[in-house]
Design a protein around this motif. Structure first.
Motif, short mmCIF file in Angstrom:
data_model
loop_
_atom_site.label_atom_id
_atom_site.label_comp_id
_atom_site.label_asym_id
_atom_site.label_seq_id
_atom_site.Cartn_x
_atom_site.Cartn_y
_atom_site.Cartn_z
N THR A 9 52.05 70.17 27.35
CA THR A 9 53.31 70.70 27.89
C THR A 9 53.71 69.92 29.14
N SER A 31 52.23 71.18 22.23
CA SER A 31 53.38 71.36 21.34
C SER A 31 53.40 70.27 20.30
N ASP A 36 54.96 70.87 31.87
CA ASP A 36 54.89 71.61 33.13
C ASP A 36 53.63 71.31 33.95
N ALA A 73 50.31 65.92 32.14
CA ALA A 73 51.44 66.56 31.46
C ALA A 73 52.17 65.54 30.59
N SER A 74 52.71 65.98 29.47
CA SER A 74 53.50 65.20 28.51
C SER A 74 52.70 64.09 27.80
N TYR A 77 48.90 75.50 24.99
CA TYR A 77 49.55 74.61 25.95
C TYR A 77 49.89 73.25 25.35
#
Length: 179
Positions: free
Chosen positions: A123, A179, A125, A146-147, A177
């Motif tokens: 995620t 995707s 965030d 993140a990402s 957490y």
């Protein structure tokens, strides 16, 4: 002797003869006597040769499919074994070894095959902690920014945690957490 007893005795004798014939036939089959050789090692005529002699002149387009091939006779200088050796069983393929991921306290229960491994993105965030096992009570082994896109190598029973390799380190990530 009564007529009924004579019939019963005749049937009993016929059954006994049939039983003895079955036993003899079974023994001959088990010892390999019906493989086309006599006890002296000579090759007997194949049944198809006898049948083809009896029905010569009858054209059968499938007859060539069922003709017996003559067996090779051993050379005079070689000895034939007293008993034929049983055929060796076909080798069974070795099971694919289950990978073991170093540094993990718990190994996954589900492993994904190469090419079928799902990709996930952390995620955007937060950074995500990689754990030694599927739970927050296990030690943190690394952190994934993140990402970042990661590839799942395996999962726990319910699929809520996946094993990934990030920068050469194996660890568990919570799918909640990803995707």
């Amino acid at each position: 002797m009564s007529e009924l007893r004579k019939k019963a005795m005749t049937r009993l004798v016929i059954c006994a003869v049939a039983l003895v014939a079955c036993i003899i036939f079974s023994v001959l089959l088990l010892t390999g006597t019906f493989d086309g050789k006599t006890s002296s090692g000579d090759v007997t005529p194949a049944a198809s040769d006898v049948v083809s002699d009896a029905v010569s002149g009858v054209e059968d387009p499938t007859a060539s499919d069922f003709t017996a091939q003559p067996e090779e006779t051993p050379a005079e200088n070689t000895e034939t074994p007293a008993e034929e050796q049983p055929a060796e069983p076909e080798a069974t393929p070795e099971p694919t070894p289950v990978p073991e991921y170093d540094g993990l306290s718990v190994q996954p229960t589900t492993y994904y095959n190469e090419g079928e491994q799902p990709s996930y993105t952390v995620t955007p965030d937060n950074n995500l902690n990689m754990r030694a096992g599927p739970g927050t009570d296990y030690d943190k082994v690394s952190q994934v920014p993140a990402s970042t896109v990661v590839t799942a190598l395996g999962a726990n029973e319910d699929g809520s945690w996946v094993v990934v390799n990030y920068n050469g380190t194996y660890g568990w990530l919570k799918t909640e957490y990803l995707s």
